[in-house]
Scaffold this motif. Structure first.
Motif, PDB file in Angstrom:
ATOM      1  N   LEU A 167      -1.971  -5.693  -3.715  1.00  8.87           N
ATOM      2  CA  LEU A 167      -1.800  -4.310  -4.157  1.00  8.87           C
ATOM      3  C   LEU A 167      -0.677  -3.661  -3.359  1.00  8.87           C
ATOM      4  O   LEU A 167      -0.769  -3.514  -2.142  1.00  8.87           O
ATOM      5  CB  LEU A 167      -3.106  -3.532  -3.990  1.00  8.87           C
ATOM      6  N   ASN A 168       0.373  -3.320  -4.063  1.00 11.28           N
ATOM      7  CA  ASN A 168       1.552  -2.719  -3.451  1.00 11.28           C
ATOM      8  C   ASN A 168       1.411  -1.198  -3.509  1.00 11.28           C
ATOM      9  O   ASN A 168       1.499  -0.592  -4.583  1.00 11.28           O
ATOM     10  CB  ASN A 168       2.811  -3.180  -4.200  1.00 11.28           C
ATOM     11  N   VAL A 169       1.180  -0.576  -2.372  1.00  6.44           N
ATOM     12  CA  VAL A 169       0.920   0.862  -2.305  1.00  6.44           C
ATOM     13  C   VAL A 169       2.238   1.632  -2.248  1.00  6.44           C
ATOM     14  O   VAL A 169       3.041   1.449  -1.330  1.00  6.44           O
ATOM     15  CB  VAL A 169       0.047   1.215  -1.088  1.00  6.44           C
ATOM     16  N   SER A 170       2.447   2.480  -3.258  1.00 11.80           N
ATOM     17  CA  SER A 170       3.682   3.259  -3.338  1.00 11.80           C
ATOM     18  C   SER A 170       3.404   4.723  -3.001  1.00 11.80           C
ATOM     19  O   SER A 170       2.542   5.351  -3.619  1.00 11.80           O
ATOM     20  CB  SER A 170       4.256   3.153  -4.754  1.00 11.80           C
ATOM     21  N   ASN A 171       4.095   5.250  -2.007  1.00  6.14           N
ATOM     22  CA  ASN A 171       4.055   6.666  -1.596  1.00  6.14           C
ATOM     23  C   ASN A 171       2.797   7.073  -0.831  1.00  6.14           C
ATOM     24  O   ASN A 171       2.881   7.540   0.301  1.00  6.14           O
ATOM     25  CB  ASN A 171       4.243   7.586  -2.811  1.00  6.14           C
ATOM     26  N   ARG A 172       1.623   6.928  -1.391  1.00  9.06           N
ATOM     27  CA  ARG A 172       0.403   7.426  -0.747  1.00  9.06           C
ATOM     28  C   ARG A 172      -0.171   6.354   0.179  1.00  9.06           C
ATOM     29  O   ARG A 172      -1.057   5.587  -0.194  1.00  9.06           O
ATOM     30  CB  ARG A 172      -0.610   7.849  -1.806  1.00  9.06           C
ATOM     31  N   TYR A 173       0.347   6.311   1.378  1.00 12.00           N
ATOM     32  CA  TYR A 173       0.029   5.212   2.291  1.00 12.00           C
ATOM     33  C   TYR A 173      -1.383   5.279   2.856  1.00 12.00           C
ATOM     34  O   TYR A 173      -1.880   4.299   3.405  1.00 12.00           O
ATOM     35  CB  TYR A 173       1.062   5.160   3.419  1.00 12.00           C
ATOM     36  N   GLU A 174      -2.059   6.449   2.695  1.00 10.69           N
ATOM     37  CA  GLU A 174      -3.455   6.527   3.135  1.00 10.69           C
ATOM     38  C   GLU A 174      -4.349   5.609   2.304  1.00 10.69           C
ATOM     39  O   GLU A 174      -5.459   5.271   2.700  1.00 10.69           O
ATOM     40  CB  GLU A 174      -3.959   7.975   3.058  1.00 10.69           C
ATOM     41  N   LEU A 175      -3.807   5.177   1.153  1.00 11.01           N
ATOM     42  CA  LEU A 175      -4.568   4.253   0.301  1.00 11.01           C
ATOM     43  C   LEU A 175      -4.765   2.899   0.972  1.00 11.01           C
ATOM     44  O   LEU A 175      -5.701   2.162   0.639  1.00 11.01           O
ATOM     45  CB  LEU A 175      -3.840   4.038  -1.032  1.00 11.01           C
ATOM     46  N   ILE A 176      -3.860   2.548   1.888  1.00  6.49           N
ATOM     47  CA  ILE A 176      -3.920   1.222   2.494  1.00  6.49           C
ATOM     48  C   ILE A 176      -5.267   0.994   3.172  1.00  6.49           C
ATOM     49  O   ILE A 176      -5.912  -0.049   2.979  1.00  6.49           O
ATOM     50  CB  ILE A 176      -2.753   1.021   3.490  1.00  6.49           C
ATOM     51  N   ASN A 177      -5.748   1.967   3.951  1.00  3.62           N
ATOM     52  CA  ASN A 177      -7.045   1.815   4.630  1.00  3.62           C
ATOM     53  C   ASN A 177      -8.194   1.748   3.626  1.00  3.62           C
ATOM     54  O   ASN A 177      -9.150   0.992   3.805  1.00  3.62           O
ATOM     55  CB  ASN A 177      -7.262   2.962   5.609  1.00  3.62           C
ATOM     56  N   LYS A 178      -8.082   2.538   2.558  1.00  6.43           N
ATOM     57  CA  LYS A 178      -9.129   2.520   1.536  1.00  6.43           C
ATOM     58  C   LYS A 178      -9.179   1.170   0.828  1.00  6.43           C
ATOM     59  O   LYS A 178     -10.250   0.660   0.503  1.00  6.43           O
ATOM     60  CB  LYS A 178      -8.895   3.642   0.524  1.00  6.43           C
ATOM     61  N   VAL A 179      -7.999   0.605   0.577  1.00  6.49           N
ATOM     62  CA  VAL A 179      -7.935  -0.716  -0.058  1.00  6.49           C
ATOM     63  C   VAL A 179      -8.543  -1.770   0.862  1.00  6.49           C
ATOM     64  O   VAL A 179      -9.267  -2.662   0.410  1.00  6.49           O
ATOM     65  CB  VAL A 179      -6.475  -1.079  -0.414  1.00  6.49           C
TER      66      VAL A 179
END
Length: 546
Positions: free
Chosen positions: A367-379
């Motif tokens: 999953l390539n996270v674009s712009n909203r980097y807070e998603l990385i921890n959620k992923v």
């Protein structure tokens, strides 16, 4: 800096004017062949000339053509073309695009009536004056007038994906008709070229005339251009041209090969046939008057000493030589893919792609996270709760100076980093240095949309691709092949070049559209060893230290 396409265009225009002038057909053919070779080549001819490379080492380039290419690269012009332009007005060559008008007839029109453009030709055709010329009967005049209508639509190209449904709907429509045995779509569509100008459909049927009547009644037909004994042509409501051709069953393999193309590929096959004392056309392979192969496409290749060549490879980019020495690539197949890489911007997209991933039952999902980097921890949290192999990528924008527009802590938080270059107007030299700065940074794992192209509208950035691919190889950076039909970036030519430089690619997209990226990669000679997401999770983990 002149491009391969521009060099090829100059040589093609020269060939057109030489043909009208009545020059030796072998000389004309040499110019056309050189133009095809250059336009389809992954080699940068501008760079080859400036580095002093001996162009005569390349197939189809003799000493004279080598000197002409050098002149074009160094001056942007070609003296022979400039001389021909003084003798023959520019519009005269355009008349060759009208069906039924070859060089001799165009020359006759120019010398008799001084016709030097389309408007003048139309005027004389409508006035009846053309019928005074030998060979210009009512049927040819009618064909010329129809040709003007066809030209209005000529030059229009469609994304392969945009005609896919129409093509297969037409095929099913024809197969439903009683007495139709076989229907195949040939041409650039069969070769999975990223864009197509028209569709060539071959049909074997008990009664072609009835099938033709049925064909022109397809619900999207807007205009019937022609309806003959063996060929019918229609234009659809979106201006797409479709040609239906009747083929005899015992000639089907030869016809499928001939109409699949490409033209450059077929020319080389015919040369091989001539060397063996054979003749090849759309009806078969002949030794004297005896037909020795025709019904199977594989037999056409066998007759000239070659293994079968997949349609996607038929562009005269080395496939004939590879077939001769049994070195054709074993092309990737969609069912062999091990993992998907998708770009996400919010949790809804994350959940959607995870749900889709579970359905297709593959090994891993990137999953390539674009712009909203807070998603990385959620992923990463989902990774543990869903018990699936998830890899997180942070998409990093790169500014004009080659610097990352992202906080350092984000770089450290994701499993891998995928860089996306912002489009900037720089010289090829400066653009290349910008790319090299990023590739040599030791911070990125994937370069997204490397050329920043759009298939029908934007050729992308001007780079020294040899330097870029060599830097990518040295730093273990993977190049993206984006499956969005609008982008398909890298191009097929650059995929082949990247693979030759030892660079690995990753085909990105969801399970619905990834087939378009796979088609593009197949055209670039891609095997499983070349595409990262065709590797198992353990091997991918070793690549990126996961």
């Amino acid at each position: 800096m002149i491009s391969n396409k521009e060099i090829a265009g100059i040589l093609s225009k020269t060939a057109d004017l030489l043909e009208i002038k009545g020059e030796n057909p072998f000389k004309v053919r040499a110019y056309r062949n050189a133009a095809r070779i250059i336009e389809n080549s992954a080699k940068d001819f501008n760079k080859l000339v400036n580095e002093g490379f001996d162009l005569t080492k390349l197939p189809g380039i003799g000493h004279d053509l080598s000197e002409y290419i050098k002149e074009i690269v160094k001056t942007g012009k070609f003296h022979k073309l400039e001389e021909l332009k003084k003798e023959i007005p520019q519009g005269v060559a355009e008349l060759l695009s009208i069906e039924g008008l070859g060089p001799k007839r165009v020359k006759l029109l120019y010398e008799t009536f001084g016709i030097k453009n389309m408007d003048e030709l139309k005027k004389y055709a409508l006035s009846g004056e053309l019928e005074k010329l030998p060979g210009f009967g009512p049927k040819l005049i009618e064909k010329i007038l129809k040709g003007f209508k066809q030209l209005k639509k000529a030059g229009i190209r469609f994304l392969w994906a945009d005609v896919e449904n129409i093509a297969y709907e037409m095929r099913e429509y024809l197969l439903d008709y009683k007495g139709v045995q076989i229907v195949d779509i040939a041409g650039s569509f069969r070769r999975k070229k990223e864009s197509v100008g028209d569709l060539d459909i071959l049909v074997i049927a008990d009664d072609y005339q009835r099938v033709s009547d049925y064909f022109v009644k397809f619900h999207r037909v807007k205009e019937i251009y022609s309806k003959g004994l063996t060929r019918s042509t229609v234009f659809l409501d979106n201006s797409l041209q479709i040609d239906l051709r009747a083929v005899a069953k015992d000639s089907y393999g030869a016809a499928l090969h001939y109409f699949t193309g490409s033209k450059a590929h077929n020319i080389e096959i015919r040369k091989l046939a001539i060397e063996k004392g054979l003749k090849i056309n759309e009806y078969g392979v002949y030794k004297g008057n005896e037909k020795i192969a025709s019904s199977k496409e594989s037999d056409i290749y066998k007759s000239v000493g070659l293994n079968y060549i997949e349609p996607e490879l038929r562009e005269n980019r080395g496939e004939i030589e590879a077939s001769r020495i049994n070195a054709l690539p074993k092309l990737i197949k969609e069912e062999e893919i091990k993992g998907y890489m998708c770009t996400v911007k919010d949790m809804d997209e994350v959940k959607k792609y995870i749900d889709d991933f579970v359905k297709v039952n593959k090994e891993y999902l990137i999953l390539n996270v674009s712009n909203r980097y807070e998603l990385i921890n959620k992923v990463k949290t989902l990774k543990n709760s869903k018990n699936i192999k998830l890899i997180t990528a942070a998409e990093v924008s790169v500014d004009e100076n080659g610097d990352f527009e992202i906080p350092e802590d984000v770089l450290n938080n994701a499993d891998i980093i995928a860089a996306l270059m912002k489009k900037t107007e720089l010289s090829a030299k400066d653009q290349t240095q910008r790319y090299l700065k990023v590739l040599n940074s030791k911070k990125i794992n994937i370069l997204l949309r490397p050329s920043l192209r759009e298939v029908l509208t934007d050729a992308g950035v001007d780079l020294d691709w040899d330097e870029v691919f060599n830097a990518a190889y040295s730093n273990n950076v993977v190049m993206e092949v984006n499956s969005n039909p609008k982008y398909l970036d890298l191009s097929d030519i650059l995929i082949k070049k990247a693979i030759e430089c030892g660079v690995k690619i990753i085909i990105t997209g969801n399970y619905k559209n990834i087939k378009y990226g796979i088609y593009q990669a197949r055209r670039g000679w891609c095997e499983k060893k070349d595409a990262v997401n065709f590797w198992n999770y353990e091997r991918v983990g070793k690549l990126w230290g996961l």
